[in-house]
Design an enzyme around this catalytic site. Sequence first.
Site, PDB file in Angstrom:
ATOM      1  N   ASP A  59      -8.346  35.870  31.670  1.00 31.81           N
ATOM      2  CA  ASP A  59      -8.427  37.312  31.911  1.00 31.81           C
ATOM      3  C   ASP A  59      -7.230  37.871  32.696  1.00 31.81           C
ATOM      4  O   ASP A  59      -6.174  38.097  32.131  1.00 31.81           O
ATOM      5  CB  ASP A  59      -9.772  37.589  32.604  1.00 31.81           C
ATOM      6  CG  ASP A  59     -10.168  39.047  32.567  1.00 31.81           C
ATOM      7  OD1 ASP A  59      -9.368  39.859  32.088  1.00 31.81           O
ATOM      8  OD2 ASP A  59     -11.280  39.399  33.015  1.00 31.81           O
ATOM      9  N   HIS A  80     -17.517  38.700  29.588  1.00 29.31           N
ATOM     10  CA  HIS A  80     -18.223  38.830  30.874  1.00 29.31           C
ATOM     11  C   HIS A  80     -19.757  38.841  30.678  1.00 29.31           C
ATOM     12  O   HIS A  80     -20.416  37.893  31.036  1.00 29.31           O
ATOM     13  CB  HIS A  80     -17.793  40.059  31.681  1.00 29.31           C
ATOM     14  CG  HIS A  80     -16.318  40.146  31.902  1.00 29.31           C
ATOM     15  ND1 HIS A  80     -15.599  39.139  32.486  1.00 29.31           N
ATOM     16  CD2 HIS A  80     -15.410  41.121  31.583  1.00 29.31           C
ATOM     17  CE1 HIS A  80     -14.319  39.486  32.545  1.00 29.31           C
ATOM     18  NE2 HIS A  80     -14.172  40.680  31.997  1.00 29.31           N
TER      19      HIS A  80
HETATM   20 ZN    ZN Z   1     -10.570  41.533  30.400  1.00 26.64          ZN
END
Ligand code: ZN
Length: 452
Positions: free
Chosen positions: A322, A271
């Site tokens: 994810d 991220h």
């Molecule tokens: Zn993650």
Amino acid sequence: MKSYRFKALLQNQGWLENATVSLNESGNITSISQEENPESIFINGYALPGFQNAHSHAFQYAMAGLAERHSIARQADDFWSWREAMYKLALNVNPEQMKIIAAMLYAELLRNGYTNVAEFHYLHHDKNGKPYNNLAEMGEALVEAAKESGIKITLIPIFYQKGGFGQPPNDRQRRFISQTFDDYLMLFEASAEVCKKYEGAKTGVGIHSMRGVDHLDILRTAKEAPQDIPFHIHVSEQLKEVEDSVDYLGKRPVEWLLDNIELNERFHLVHATHLTADETERLAKTQANVVLCPSTEGNLGDGIFPLREFQSFDGNWSIGTDSHVGLNPLEELRILDYGQRLISHKRNTFTSEETEDSGLYAITKATIAGRKAMNNFESKFFSVGASFDACIIKSDEPLLANVKTENLASSIVYSTDASQIYGTFVDGKLIQKDEEYQRIKETFIDCMKQFR
Ligand SMILES: [Zn+2]
């Protein structure tokens, strides 16, 4: 010996038309040429290097679409309320169910063109939080699922210790916890052991996040855990996490990592959404990699990573699915690009001095850093001696049948979906939607009666 002929094969510098790829019995490439070979099997398709999924939590696939009802009474639905829904699921999955869910997910990832997945795995213990006799029981379920589906896996057992900066873990995190660095090392070693049972499995080390492990143990893990494998960590995904880090450590999460650990291309920061201009430049210059998960980051309302600035300093990035609200690598690349276009009011996200071809640029970036996330430092898309791992796009599709080669990579990235994928090669073996897929699907649908 097998040999395949493709309408074109993507190399780092562009397309090789009418390409013949010969393979040995292990599925490694023995030659790439334009010479005709009467023994070749012709596939009317375009071969891309297999996509690398650099960030997955397999069990979360079972809850895709289940966290989208938003009551008016609870107006502030955000990451933290999603996390509560995720914990409920995490507390209920047993090893057998983990294997069933992961096998379905991995079969779908293959169907979408991924040949490799980095599994960021933190669901370690039984439902009471007690370690299984085999410390890597849940990790083994993931490796077995990878073997069943045919995908290659990099299993990253995750060190998770705290409920927040300086906070003990909460009860709903009980299945995730390693109390000490030594506990984590034992878990890592058990995980490395189960990876030996499948030749398509490798290992990495990982820290859940800056809030999830004491900073001194993060330093120990970076210095004392195995050094020759990738190191993954979630970082700066949410603004609250950045604020808590400043309160507790006096620094922002990425700033702290930059000041305390010698980051390099072994590190994968997942991220890294909220960066200052200084962090962006410093991070890019370390050659550490950022793993971007555009569909999940959008779904969770995380924010938008400063990709244009990061790229201007030659930063490395890959993609991951994810939480698995999206499974298609081309869609991830599009969402990533369009987020940048929307905030910059410009269209040229994916360009550099080397290429004007956005599609080729995006595939190159995602492939090279994505491979590093798997501990593969090969930068050539296809090379003699390497395993033949490829995503094949059908070439008789309406927009692809006659496209000029200079527009081909971008036509694929910007105009195709999973229905246009012919199949995926892993170690020279063609995987398509077949009986094996149907069997995995039926088992999964039955299992989902309990979860959906
Ligand atoms: Zn993650």
